[in-house]
Write a protein that holds these residues in place. Structure first.
Motif, PDB file in Angstrom:
ATOM      1  N   LEU A 295      43.538  34.855  34.119  1.00 39.39           N
ATOM      2  CA  LEU A 295      42.459  35.619  34.739  1.00 39.39           C
ATOM      3  C   LEU A 295      42.720  37.118  34.602  1.00 39.39           C
ATOM      4  CD1 LEU A 295      39.916  35.957  36.433  1.00 39.39           C
ATOM      5  CD2 LEU A 295      41.310  35.612  38.482  1.00 39.39           C
ATOM      6  N   ALA A 296      43.964  37.514  34.760  1.00 40.05           N
ATOM      7  CA  ALA A 296      44.300  38.940  34.618  1.00 40.05           C
ATOM      8  C   ALA A 296      43.903  39.435  33.235  1.00 40.05           C
ATOM      9  CB  ALA A 296      45.794  39.145  34.856  1.00 40.05           C
ATOM     10  N   GLY A 297      44.177  38.625  32.196  1.00 38.69           N
ATOM     11  CA  GLY A 297      43.792  39.017  30.851  1.00 38.69           C
ATOM     12  C   GLY A 297      42.297  39.078  30.663  1.00 38.69           C
ATOM     13  N   LEU A 298      41.551  38.120  31.268  1.00 34.24           N
ATOM     14  CA  LEU A 298      40.092  38.109  31.145  1.00 34.24           C
ATOM     15  C   LEU A 298      39.461  39.340  31.790  1.00 34.24           C
ATOM     16  CD1 LEU A 298      39.284  34.351  31.908  1.00 34.24           C
ATOM     17  CD2 LEU A 298      39.073  35.506  29.705  1.00 34.24           C
ATOM     18  N   VAL A 299      40.002  39.728  32.949  1.00 39.38           N
ATOM     19  CA  VAL A 299      39.422  40.852  33.682  1.00 39.38           C
ATOM     20  C   VAL A 299      39.883  42.178  33.091  1.00 39.38           C
ATOM     21  CG1 VAL A 299      39.258  41.958  35.958  1.00 39.38           C
ATOM     22  CG2 VAL A 299      39.230  39.472  35.774  1.00 39.38           C
ATOM     23  N   GLY A 300      41.058  42.178  32.419  1.00 35.19           N
ATOM     24  CA  GLY A 300      41.574  43.419  31.848  1.00 35.19           C
ATOM     25  C   GLY A 300      42.503  44.147  32.784  1.00 35.19           C
ATOM     26  N   ILE A 301      43.227  43.394  33.635  1.00 43.66           N
ATOM     27  CA  ILE A 301      44.182  43.994  34.558  1.00 43.66           C
ATOM     28  C   ILE A 301      45.577  43.762  34.001  1.00 43.66           C
ATOM     29  CG2 ILE A 301      45.151  43.899  36.898  1.00 43.66           C
ATOM     30  CD1 ILE A 301      42.407  43.069  37.894  1.00 43.66           C
ATOM     31  N   LEU A 302      46.304  44.839  33.709  1.00 46.31           N
ATOM     32  CA  LEU A 302      47.609  44.730  33.080  1.00 46.31           C
ATOM     33  C   LEU A 302      48.668  44.172  34.021  1.00 46.31           C
ATOM     34  CD1 LEU A 302      47.683  48.082  31.039  1.00 46.31           C
ATOM     35  CD2 LEU A 302      47.109  45.781  30.247  1.00 46.31           C
TER      36      LEU A 302
ATOM     37  N   PRO B  75      39.300  24.760  27.777  1.00 44.92           N
ATOM     38  CA  PRO B  75      39.474  24.180  29.114  1.00 44.92           C
ATOM     39  C   PRO B  75      38.325  24.574  30.023  1.00 44.92           C
ATOM     40  CG  PRO B  75      41.525  25.160  28.337  1.00 44.92           C
ATOM     41  CD  PRO B  75      40.444  25.579  27.362  1.00 44.92           C
ATOM     42  N   LEU B  76      37.930  23.653  30.885  1.00 46.56           N
ATOM     43  CA  LEU B  76      36.785  23.906  31.753  1.00 46.56           C
ATOM     44  C   LEU B  76      37.026  25.119  32.645  1.00 46.56           C
ATOM     45  CD1 LEU B  76      34.003  23.005  32.746  1.00 46.56           C
ATOM     46  CD2 LEU B  76      35.139  21.423  34.315  1.00 46.56           C
ATOM     47  N   PHE B  77      38.272  25.290  33.139  1.00 39.58           N
ATOM     48  CA  PHE B  77      38.539  26.423  34.027  1.00 39.58           C
ATOM     49  C   PHE B  77      38.353  27.741  33.282  1.00 39.58           C
ATOM     50  CE2 PHE B  77      42.769  26.049  32.112  1.00 39.58           C
ATOM     51  CZ  PHE B  77      43.111  27.374  31.891  1.00 39.58           C
ATOM     52  N   GLU B  78      38.741  27.772  31.983  1.00 42.20           N
ATOM     53  CA  GLU B  78      38.592  29.000  31.210  1.00 42.20           C
ATOM     54  C   GLU B  78      37.112  29.329  31.020  1.00 42.20           C
ATOM     55  OE1 GLU B  78      39.295  30.404  26.626  1.00 42.20           O
ATOM     56  OE2 GLU B  78      40.868  29.179  27.560  1.00 42.20           O
ATOM     57  N   PHE B  79      36.313  28.299  30.697  1.00 37.67           N
ATOM     58  CA  PHE B  79      34.875  28.518  30.533  1.00 37.67           C
ATOM     59  C   PHE B  79      34.256  29.025  31.834  1.00 37.67           C
ATOM     60  CE2 PHE B  79      30.502  27.004  30.959  1.00 37.67           C
ATOM     61  CZ  PHE B  79      29.912  27.495  29.801  1.00 37.67           C
ATOM     62  N   ALA B  80      34.629  28.377  32.957  1.00 40.04           N
ATOM     63  CA  ALA B  80      34.055  28.765  34.241  1.00 40.04           C
ATOM     64  C   ALA B  80      34.416  30.206  34.587  1.00 40.04           C
ATOM     65  CB  ALA B  80      34.550  27.812  35.334  1.00 40.04           C
ATOM     66  N   LEU B  81      35.677  30.582  34.350  1.00 38.75           N
ATOM     67  CA  LEU B  81      36.084  31.958  34.668  1.00 38.75           C
ATOM     68  C   LEU B  81      35.375  32.965  33.770  1.00 38.75           C
ATOM     69  CD1 LEU B  81      39.908  31.544  35.325  1.00 38.75           C
ATOM     70  CD2 LEU B  81      38.043  31.655  36.980  1.00 38.75           C
ATOM     71  N   ARG B  82      35.203  32.617  32.494  1.00 41.68           N
ATOM     72  CA  ARG B  82      34.494  33.532  31.589  1.00 41.68           C
ATOM     73  C   ARG B  82      33.046  33.729  32.047  1.00 41.68           C
ATOM     74  NH1 ARG B  82      37.049  35.043  27.030  1.00 41.68           N
ATOM     75  NH2 ARG B  82      38.891  33.848  26.364  1.00 41.68           N
ATOM     76  N   GLN B  83      32.425  32.646  32.547  1.00 38.90           N
ATOM     77  CA  GLN B  83      31.050  32.769  33.035  1.00 38.90           C
ATOM     78  C   GLN B  83      30.982  33.713  34.231  1.00 38.90           C
ATOM     79  OE1 GLN B  83      28.389  31.409  31.400  1.00 38.90           O
ATOM     80  NE2 GLN B  83      30.001  30.908  29.940  1.00 38.90           N
ATOM     81  N   ILE B  84      31.973  33.606  35.122  1.00 37.00           N
ATOM     82  CA  ILE B  84      31.992  34.473  36.310  1.00 37.00           C
ATOM     83  C   ILE B  84      32.252  35.925  35.903  1.00 37.00           C
ATOM     84  CG2 ILE B  84      33.252  35.005  38.439  1.00 37.00           C
ATOM     85  CD1 ILE B  84      33.782  31.975  38.698  1.00 37.00           C
ATOM     86  N   VAL B  85      33.304  36.113  35.126  1.00 37.35           N
ATOM     87  CA  VAL B  85      33.710  37.472  34.742  1.00 37.35           C
ATOM     88  C   VAL B  85      32.625  38.144  33.901  1.00 37.35           C
ATOM     89  CG1 VAL B  85      35.381  38.787  33.376  1.00 37.35           C
ATOM     90  CG2 VAL B  85      36.158  36.953  34.912  1.00 37.35           C
ATOM     91  N   GLY B  86      31.923  37.351  33.084  1.00 39.72           N
ATOM     92  CA  GLY B  86      30.906  37.899  32.199  1.00 39.72           C
ATOM     93  C   GLY B  86      29.729  38.531  32.913  1.00 39.72           C
ATOM     94  N   ARG B  87      29.593  38.295  34.198  1.00 45.26           N
ATOM     95  CA  ARG B  87      28.469  38.876  34.949  1.00 45.26           C
ATOM     96  C   ARG B  87      28.746  40.307  35.417  1.00 45.26           C
ATOM     97  NH1 ARG B  87      28.159  33.488  37.357  1.00 45.26           N
ATOM     98  NH2 ARG B  87      29.195  34.216  39.259  1.00 45.26           N
ATOM     99  N   TYR B  88      29.949  40.806  35.178  1.00 43.45           N
ATOM    100  CA  TYR B  88      30.326  42.128  35.690  1.00 43.45           C
ATOM    101  C   TYR B  88      30.640  43.091  34.549  1.00 43.45           C
ATOM    102  CZ  TYR B  88      30.751  39.633  40.119  1.00 43.45           C
ATOM    103  OH  TYR B  88      30.497  38.888  41.226  1.00 43.45           O
ATOM    104  N   ASP B  89      30.503  44.379  34.856  1.00 42.76           N
ATOM    105  CA  ASP B  89      30.826  45.435  33.901  1.00 42.76           C
ATOM    106  C   ASP B  89      32.316  45.722  34.006  1.00 42.76           C
ATOM    107  OD1 ASP B  89      31.084  47.589  32.285  1.00 42.76           O
ATOM    108  OD2 ASP B  89      29.754  48.927  33.420  1.00 42.76           O
ATOM    109  N   LEU B  90      33.074  45.197  33.060  1.00 43.56           N
ATOM    110  CA  LEU B  90      34.526  45.332  33.115  1.00 43.56           C
ATOM    111  C   LEU B  90      35.011  46.682  32.604  1.00 43.56           C
ATOM    112  CD1 LEU B  90      35.594  41.770  31.863  1.00 43.56           C
ATOM    113  CD2 LEU B  90      35.194  42.560  34.200  1.00 43.56           C
ATOM    114  N   GLU B  91      34.069  47.553  32.230  1.00 43.80           N
ATOM    115  CA  GLU B  91      34.453  48.896  31.788  1.00 43.80           C
ATOM    116  C   GLU B  91      34.701  49.816  32.970  1.00 43.80           C
ATOM    117  OE1 GLU B  91      35.025  49.719  28.637  1.00 43.80           O
ATOM    118  OE2 GLU B  91      34.618  47.623  28.107  1.00 43.80           O
ATOM    119  N   THR B  92      34.293  49.377  34.149  1.00 43.38           N
ATOM    120  CA  THR B  92      34.458  50.224  35.340  1.00 43.38           C
ATOM    121  C   THR B  92      35.438  49.573  36.304  1.00 43.38           C
ATOM    122  OG1 THR B  92      32.681  49.149  36.587  1.00 43.38           O
ATOM    123  CG2 THR B  92      32.062  50.968  35.105  1.00 43.38           C
TER     124      THR B  92
END
Length: 639
Positions: free
Chosen positions: A419-426, A371-388
């Motif tokens: 989005l919560a799953g993509l970012v890693g927020i339980l 889905p386009l929304f999933e791709f767009a969100l992955r592009q946004i989220v992918g620019r950040y360090d989700l380990e912190t």
């Protein structure tokens, strides 16, 4: 100045060109019942179809924006043509030779500007196609062959070649009677030091057609290293070419898009060719501009916004393609269709993919997956360090603002959970609340919370507003209220007089305009009378309806005529019994009103009434009462 087109020829054009075939060139039509068709209105934005076409009557009417008329009126409005230009265009489609009543007619000087520009583009396309066969165009044929396109493919897409000289096309079109002004206006030529020269020189040429299939511009691909121009050069903005309002391949793809409720958006001319040749015949492309609002409107009218509609974007996987996908996602909510993105392995476009892996790979590419929304969100989220924690918070802030733009609350919640799953927020509910909060802030800041300016809910019966239809500006009067039995019956009777005159004639023609309580309905009754009465509709019904519309004093009354001429009836069985009921009810209410008027006048005057006047009034009341009693007892037989 051109002479006036002969009236008989205008009628012949109206009769020869079916309105549904013309309208279908611009939008998808589906069965609406009662012999009518429906679709999304091309004249205003709407989410559910309120635009109806009546092939049998040769009329269209939109119950949303009140636009209506015949085939000529539709083409005039949608293509911004004059009456004579429209008749000439439809006559050419039907193979009808027009006669002009005042003096001679010189097509090269007197035809409308749009028609002349379209003819110039058609002539240019033929010129370019022939030029592709010459020795100089070997470089163009080689370009096509290297990309997997043979002569049959070039012929199917009408690919051509523009000679490298300065004015080959210009001289050719001058010889065909086109003026220098027309050539400059069309964008086919441009000003040179000694007069017009060809705009396109030494390039491979793709004709760009509008939804109706008329060539309005060209896309030109550079072939030689000594060409200092851009890789792709398109027709400039002209009276007939607006790059934000055209889609390459739409003329070839529109029927399959409507049939399959699916469209594939690619990036270039060769990608469209590759998709179509591989069997993906719903592929289209923008012409030198980003996919935007006007392109969405074109596709929505073809897709009809049904629940199974799909739009698949095939952007490249590089940074430019990612930006294009994010821009498309910003407009995603303007579709009712589901949107997806397809990215080929190794970031190949459909043309390269077909060369490397064949037709099956192209067909497999455009099967909806991401889905386009999933791709767009992955592009946004992918620019950040989700380990912190800071990286996750920043990613959530940017992505949540995007999700908040989704108008449908249930969809918004579902995407927020993803989005919560993509970012890693339980804590999914935390993300859902955050998105909802941003959506409320956006509404409070300037939106209306509905995500659009669509009309509020209206009770409808067969496409007609049930509650309150605004009366035309002239004649003046209260709003039509279809909860009123009188207004409802008067409306049915007028619909019968327009659509099925044989059921109410000749009785209807004896009804006066004063028997209709709503001023707009009285105006329509007057139009019918001026057109020769319902009895005229016993012959050529289309000619009769045109005469009624021509008798309308203004556009608002004319619009009401078309509305009544295409609207379905309230009753299930429309026969002589049903027609008789409407005739009786309208007449009976008129008689009762007259009785009340006379009796009211007598009551107000009291003893001041002269004996002769009193006797006459009492006699009128008695006659009317007897007539009313007869109507109630005998029905239509008493008329």
């Amino acid at each position: 100045m051109a002479g006036r087109i002969n009236d008989d020829d205008v009628k012949a054009v109206r009769d020869a060109v079916p309105i549904d075939s013309v309208v279908s060139e611009y939008l998808q039509l589906r069965n609406a019942g009662g012999g009518n068709l429906k679709g999304l209105c091309p004249f205003h934005d709407e989410k559910s179809p309120s635009f109806q076409v009546s092939p049998g009557k040769g009329l269209f009417h939109c119950f949303g924006c009140q636009e209506g008329g015949d085939t000529i009126a539709f083409v005039m409005k949608i293509d911004h043509l004059s009456f004579s230009e429209t008749v000439e265009r439809l006559a050419a489609k039907a193979g009808i030779t027009l006669r002009y009543e005042e003096g001679g007619y010189n097509p090269s000087h007197q035809r409308g500007e749009r028609i002349r520009l379209i003819e110039a583009h058609q002539a240019a396309a033929d010129f370019y196609v022939r030029a592709l066969e010459g020795p100089e165009a070997e470089i163009g044929r080689k370009f096509l062959a290297e990309r997997g396109f043979d002569q049959d493919a070039a012929t199917h897409f009408r690919v051509g070649y523009s000679p490298a000289g300065w004015d080959h096309l210009t001289r050719y079109l001058r010889g065909r009677g086109f003026s220098d002004k027309e050539l400059i206006t069309s964008g086919l030529s441009q000003d040179g030091r000694r007069g017009p020269i060809d705009r396109f020189r030494g390039r491979l040429m793709w004709p760009i057609s509008d939804t109706a299939g008329e060539i309005v511009g060209f896309g030109a691909r550079k072939l030689r290293d000594d060409d200092n121009g851009p890789k792709y050069l398109n027709t400039p903005e002209t009276p007939v070419y607006k790059k934000s309002q055209v889609l390459y391949g739409i003329d070839l793809a529109k029927k399959d898009i409507a049939k399959a409720s699916r469209a594939v958006v690619v990036e270039g001319y060769t990608d469209v060719m590759a998709c179509h040749l591989a069997g993906v015949t719903t592929a289209i492309a923008t012409c030198g501009t980003a996919f935007g609002n006007d392109h969405i409107k074109i596709l929505r009218r073809l897709l009809m916004d049904n629940g199974s509609a799909r739009v698949i974007f095939t952007f490249d996987g590089d940074s430019a393609g990612q930006k294009a996908a994010l821009r498309a996602f910003e407009d995603d909510q303007k579709f009712a269709a589901e949107t997806y993105i397809a990215i080929a392995p190794d970031n190949m476009d459909p043309c390269d993919l077909r060369l490397a892996k064949g037709d099956d790979a192209v067909r497999d590419l455009v099967e909806p997956r991401t889905p386009l929304f999933e791709f767009a969100l992955r592009q946004i989220v992918g620019r950040y360090d989700l380990e912190t924690p800071a990286g996750r918070a920043a990613a959530l802030d940017e992505a949540a603002a995007v999700v908040a733009k989704i108008k449908t609350s249930s969809v918004q919640r579902e995407v927020a959970v993803q989005l919560a799953g993509l970012v890693g927020i339980l804590d999914q509910e935390f993300v859902v609340r955050r998105v909802a909060q941003l959506a409320r802030w956006a509404r409070d800041k300037g939106g209306d919370g509905r995500g659009g300016r669509g009309p509020g809910p209206q009770a409808r019966h067969g496409g007609a507003p049930q509650q309150a239809v605004q009366a035309p500006a002239a004649p003046s009067g209260p709003a039509l209220n279809l909860r009123s039995p009188a207004h409802r019956t008067e409306r049915e009777l007028l619909k019968l007089a327009l659509q099925k005159p044989a059921l109410v004639s000749p009785a209807f023609d004896a009804y006066g305009a004063d028997e209709f309580t709503a001023p707009p309905y009285a105006a329509v009754r007057q139009c019918i009378a001026e057109a020769g009465g319902a009895e005229r509709g016993l012959g050529d019904n289309r000619e009769y309806l045109v005469a009624v519309m021509d008798a309308a004093p203004n556009n608002t009354v004319r619009s009401l005529v078309t509305e009544l001429a295409v609207e379905v009836f309230m009753g299930r069985t429309i026969d002589e019994t049903y027609a008789g009921m409407q005739l009786v009810h309208v007449r009976l209410r008129a008689v009762d009103r007259r009785i009340n008027e006379v009796q009211g006048s007598l009551a107000r005057l009291g003893s001041n009434v002269a004996p002769d006047d009193l006797a006459a009034a009492q006699n009128e009341v008695w006659v009317l009462q007897q007539y009313a009693q007869s109507l109630r007892a005998k029905g239509a037989d008493a008329l």
